[in-house]
Scaffold this motif. Structure first.
Motif, PDB file in Angstrom:
ATOM      1  N   ASN A 323       8.885  80.771  34.526  1.00 52.70           N
ATOM      2  CA  ASN A 323       9.518  79.811  33.797  1.00 52.70           C
ATOM      3  C   ASN A 323      10.925  79.319  34.170  1.00 52.70           C
ATOM      4  N   ARG A 324      11.316  80.090  35.178  1.00 51.85           N
ATOM      5  CA  ARG A 324      12.612  79.899  35.607  1.00 51.85           C
ATOM      6  C   ARG A 324      12.394  78.693  36.709  1.00 51.85           C
ATOM      7  N   HIS A 325      13.429  77.676  36.593  1.00 58.57           N
ATOM      8  CA  HIS A 325      13.257  76.482  37.662  1.00 58.57           C
ATOM      9  C   HIS A 325      12.352  75.543  37.066  1.00 58.57           C
ATOM     10  N   LEU A 326      11.437  75.960  36.438  1.00 62.07           N
ATOM     11  CA  LEU A 326      10.266  74.977  35.989  1.00 62.07           C
ATOM     12  C   LEU A 326      10.414  74.350  34.642  1.00 62.07           C
ATOM     13  N   GLY A 327      10.897  75.189  33.517  1.00 65.45           N
ATOM     14  CA  GLY A 327      10.844  74.769  32.165  1.00 65.45           C
ATOM     15  C   GLY A 327      11.629  73.753  31.744  1.00 65.45           C
ATOM     16  N   ARG A 328      12.274  72.747  32.422  1.00 65.10           N
ATOM     17  CA  ARG A 328      12.938  71.755  32.156  1.00 65.10           C
ATOM     18  C   ARG A 328      12.162  70.910  31.259  1.00 65.10           C
ATOM     19  N   PRO A 329      12.550  70.012  30.226  1.00 62.12           N
ATOM     20  CA  PRO A 329      11.952  69.052  29.597  1.00 62.12           C
ATOM     21  C   PRO A 329      11.520  68.003  30.509  1.00 62.12           C
ATOM     22  N   ALA A 330      12.200  67.702  31.507  1.00 67.83           N
ATOM     23  CA  ALA A 330      11.938  66.635  32.426  1.00 67.83           C
ATOM     24  C   ALA A 330      10.611  66.637  33.162  1.00 67.83           C
ATOM     25  N   ASN A 331      10.161  68.104  33.353  1.00 71.61           N
ATOM     26  CA  ASN A 331       9.047  68.644  33.804  1.00 71.61           C
ATOM     27  C   ASN A 331       7.608  68.539  33.150  1.00 71.61           C
ATOM     28  N   ARG A 332       7.851  68.669  31.683  1.00 69.14           N
ATOM     29  CA  ARG A 332       6.529  68.760  30.970  1.00 69.14           C
ATOM     30  C   ARG A 332       5.427  67.958  31.351  1.00 69.14           C
ATOM     31  N   ALA A 333       5.811  66.641  31.266  1.00 65.67           N
ATOM     32  CA  ALA A 333       4.756  65.730  31.442  1.00 65.67           C
ATOM     33  C   ALA A 333       4.003  65.712  32.863  1.00 65.67           C
ATOM     34  N   ILE A 334       4.723  65.763  33.884  1.00 65.14           N
ATOM     35  CA  ILE A 334       4.257  65.826  35.146  1.00 65.14           C
ATOM     36  C   ILE A 334       3.445  67.310  35.356  1.00 65.14           C
ATOM     37  N   LEU A 335       3.962  68.418  34.636  1.00 65.67           N
ATOM     38  CA  LEU A 335       3.261  69.632  35.009  1.00 65.67           C
ATOM     39  C   LEU A 335       1.969  69.591  33.804  1.00 65.67           C
TER      40      LEU A 335
END
Length: 643
Positions: A323-335
């Motif tokens: 989750n570290r470095h990945l879990g930002r809101p801006a990344n949710r859609a592309i993930l």
């Protein structure tokens, strides 16, 4: 009468865990990972029964009994990303929180007792427990930590959870497996603090290994060891390198140091492109069927340059749990778009800090002009009104979060709407009104002049950490500041360099997040008063708060915060403790010490589809260094990562 296995500050409803006694006896004996079978057969390792303590901890199962095998793959940044390791393999304290964060349970200590007046805490260790190199772990190891803790040469600044109003804790060895911690006055928060991150200190000092670097123990050989270490100038600096604190890079740069963790480093953090941690053959926990933990054979971290590379590795199926470095809101859609490709799913994190992005001005600035200005509350109020928080939320966090100061979150029983919302209105006119009280004069370019007649400028140190997008936030803050005549300069830094400068008060300001959004406000109040070793907005006051012979004496308003927190710790009941904590928060609200920007919505993480026993939601709050206590139970369905 003494209290045994106290539970404090209950949380959410139970998750349907398999309830097993930590002292359960398993009728069918114990089993080990297959990788150890040939090592036992050829005599390289002792049999499992000789490696486990007499009473191993039978770990309550998160969801299901696992299977052995595989390497968990992650990624790590260079320069101060050590909590990336800590939060995965580094949290084994005397006591621990249950997986759902409702109860404090035995861990390294198989039991404990608390005196009725909450001054004396007696821990019973596990007989026959061993370090990762097979050496015995006993009360002598804790006493060696206490010796280091008590030595001003080696511990010039003590962590405040081990210091009461009258002075540091006294630690006494009662026998080989029993240790007593005693304070001069009640400390009702000591057991919860020992379950949190900084409770790690007493159980991470292997005496048999570290004494070689201590001049009092090795007077004849110490000079040769100093000469052999290029980074050491004397035995004290050598000891500091070899016995570095676990929340600093030094701990993870010494793979020779024995550990009680489920995995042990094979190489040093930063020394290679891939950091490797291998299974500890002497780990002292078993599952409900007697299988020695952990299930994963190893964990690796590929060192990368930036969070964007970690995102790409997740898309490619090269990240198994993170989750570290990945879990930002801006990344949710592309993930989400790449979840099928990467063969991963999402899990939630109950990450609710007091604020996710805080402007922390150094209130102990060595520059007397700057120090005078930033210590003026009107300056901080003016700055707060100058910031367009909603625009930050919309542009940087894609609408996720709410404008707020540094304060307990709405879900907390300690929530105070006035504290959370004061001075958050975006109003440049009001900002100028407050700033004019402090810095009325401006230069030809419209920037405010300090009391010395020079342009008043603050340099903000900024690190790109946690996926919090601090650089982007700070760019906007600098624009808002300029609109009201404040010159804010941005200096990018890695985390290690930022912490090095800030801990010594050699900085103007920085942007960071802070704990204390939930019940962790009791044990992690570092943004409500200068408490702890990570208080970089007033590091010299924090030192004074632990030992008035050190640091800088604070004003009376700050002394009142220290006094009130002593009342919180001494409170005899949870009701009284809450009342005293509310008084502390009232004082902190009035002082308005930091400028909070955004209280974020909970973040998330990703786990490959066959990674099991993943706590969901994952509790992360304050110094609760999750999921590390429970990673030893995670496993691959099928024994290896998906292709």
């Amino acid at each position: 009468m003494r209290q045994t296995r106290q539970t404090l500050m209950g949380g959410a409803a139970a998750l349907g865990l398999m309830a097993l006694s930590a002292t359960a006896t398993l009728a069918n004996g114990y089993d080990q990972a297959p990788m150890f079978d040939p090592l036992v057969a050829d005599g390289t390792l002792p049999p499992l029964e000789a490696r486990l303590p007499a009473n191993p901890l039978v770990f309550e199962t998160v969801s299901e009994i696992g299977e052995y095998g595989g390497t968990l793959r992650r990624a790590i940044l260079g320069g101060g990303d050590q909590h990336n390791i800590v939060r995965v393999i580094g949290h084994e304290n005397l006591v621990r929180w249950s997986v759902d964060w409702t109860e404090i349970k035995p861990n390294i200590a198989e039991s404990w007792e608390v005196s009725d007046d909450a001054t004396t805490f007696t821990f019973k260790l596990r007989e026959g427990m061993k370090w990762s190199d097979g050496a015995p772990f006993t009360a002598d190891d804790i006493m060696f930590w206490y010796e280091v803790f008590s030595d001003p040469r080696l511990t010039p600044s003590k962590h405040p959870i081990y210091v009461g109003p009258e002075g540091p804790v006294t630690v006494t060895k009662l026998d080989e497996t029993t240790v007593e911690f005693k304070f001069a006055s009640p400390n009702g928060l000591f057991i919860p603090n020992m379950a949190y991150g900084f409770g790690y200190y007493p159980v991470n000092y292997p005496k048999h290994y570290l004494t070689q670097f201590h001049a009092d123990y090795n007077p004849d050989g110490i000079e040769a060891l100093v000469a052999a270490e290029p980074a050491a100038t004397d035995w004290i600096s050598l000891f500091t390198l070899k016995a570095g604190h676990m929340h600093t890079p030094a701990f993870w740069q010494n793979p020779d140091r024995p550990t009680l963790h489920p995995w042990k480093l094979k190489n040093a953090y930063g020394a290679a492109d891939r950091l490797v941690a291998e299974r500890n053959p002497y780990f002292w926990k078993v599952d409900a069927e007697g299988n020695q933990l952990p299930y994963f054979d190893a964990i690796t971290w590929d060192q990368v340059e930036d969070p964007e590379t970690i995102l790409l590795k997740a898309f490619n199926g090269e990240i198994d749990y993170m989750n570290r470095h990945l879990g930002r809101p801006a990344n949710r859609a592309i993930l989400t778009d790449n979840a099928e490709r990467g063969k991963y799913r999402f899990f939630d994190t109950n990450d609710l800090p007091s604020n996710g992005a805080i402007l922390m001005l150094n209130l102990n600035n060595p520059d007397p002009v700057k120090n005078e200005v930033v210590n003026n509350k009107d300056f901080r109020i003016g700055l707060s009104h100058a910031v367009n928080r909603q625009e930050i939320i919309d542009l940087i966090y894609l609408g996720s979060g709410r404008a707020a100061q540094t304060a307990p979150q709405p879900v907390s029983p300690l929530y105070d709407e006035e504290m959370a919302t004061q001075f958050t209105e975006f109003d440049p006119d009001l900002a100028n009104e407050y700033l004019d009280k402090v810095l009325p004069e401006k230069d030809d370019e419209g920037f405010r002049l300090g009391p010395d007649g020079k342009r008043f400028s603050l340099v903000f140190m900024v690190a790109d950490v946690f996926g919090a997008q601090f650089p982007d936030v700070m760019e906007l803050v600098a624009i808002y500041a300029a609109d009201v005549g404040l010159d804010f300069q941005i200096r990018m830094s890695d985390r290690a360099r930022l912490q090095e400068l800030a801990s010594s008060a050699q900085h103007d300001a920085y942007i960071w997040n802070c704990a204390g959004g939930q019940s962790d406000a009791y044990t992690s109040p570092e943004c409500y008063l200068p408490f702890g070793t990570a208080v970089y907005w007033a590091p010299e006051w924090a030192k004074w708060g632990v030992d008035p012979a050190t640091g800088i004496e604070p004003p009376e308003s700050i002394k009142a915060l220290f006094t009130q927190y002593d009342m919180v710790k001494a409170a005899p009941t949870s009701e009284t403790r809450k009342s005293e904590m509310e008084k502390l928060l009232d004082l902190s609200k009035e002082a308005f010490l930091t400028v909070g920007l955004v209280q974020s919505d909970p973040a998330f993480g990703v786990a490959r589809n066959n990674v099991k026993n993943v706590p969901d939601p994952l509790p992360i709050s304050g110094q609760l260094w999750y999921p590390s206590p429970y990673v030893s139970q995670m496993f691959y369905e099928g024994g290896k990562s998906l292709p």
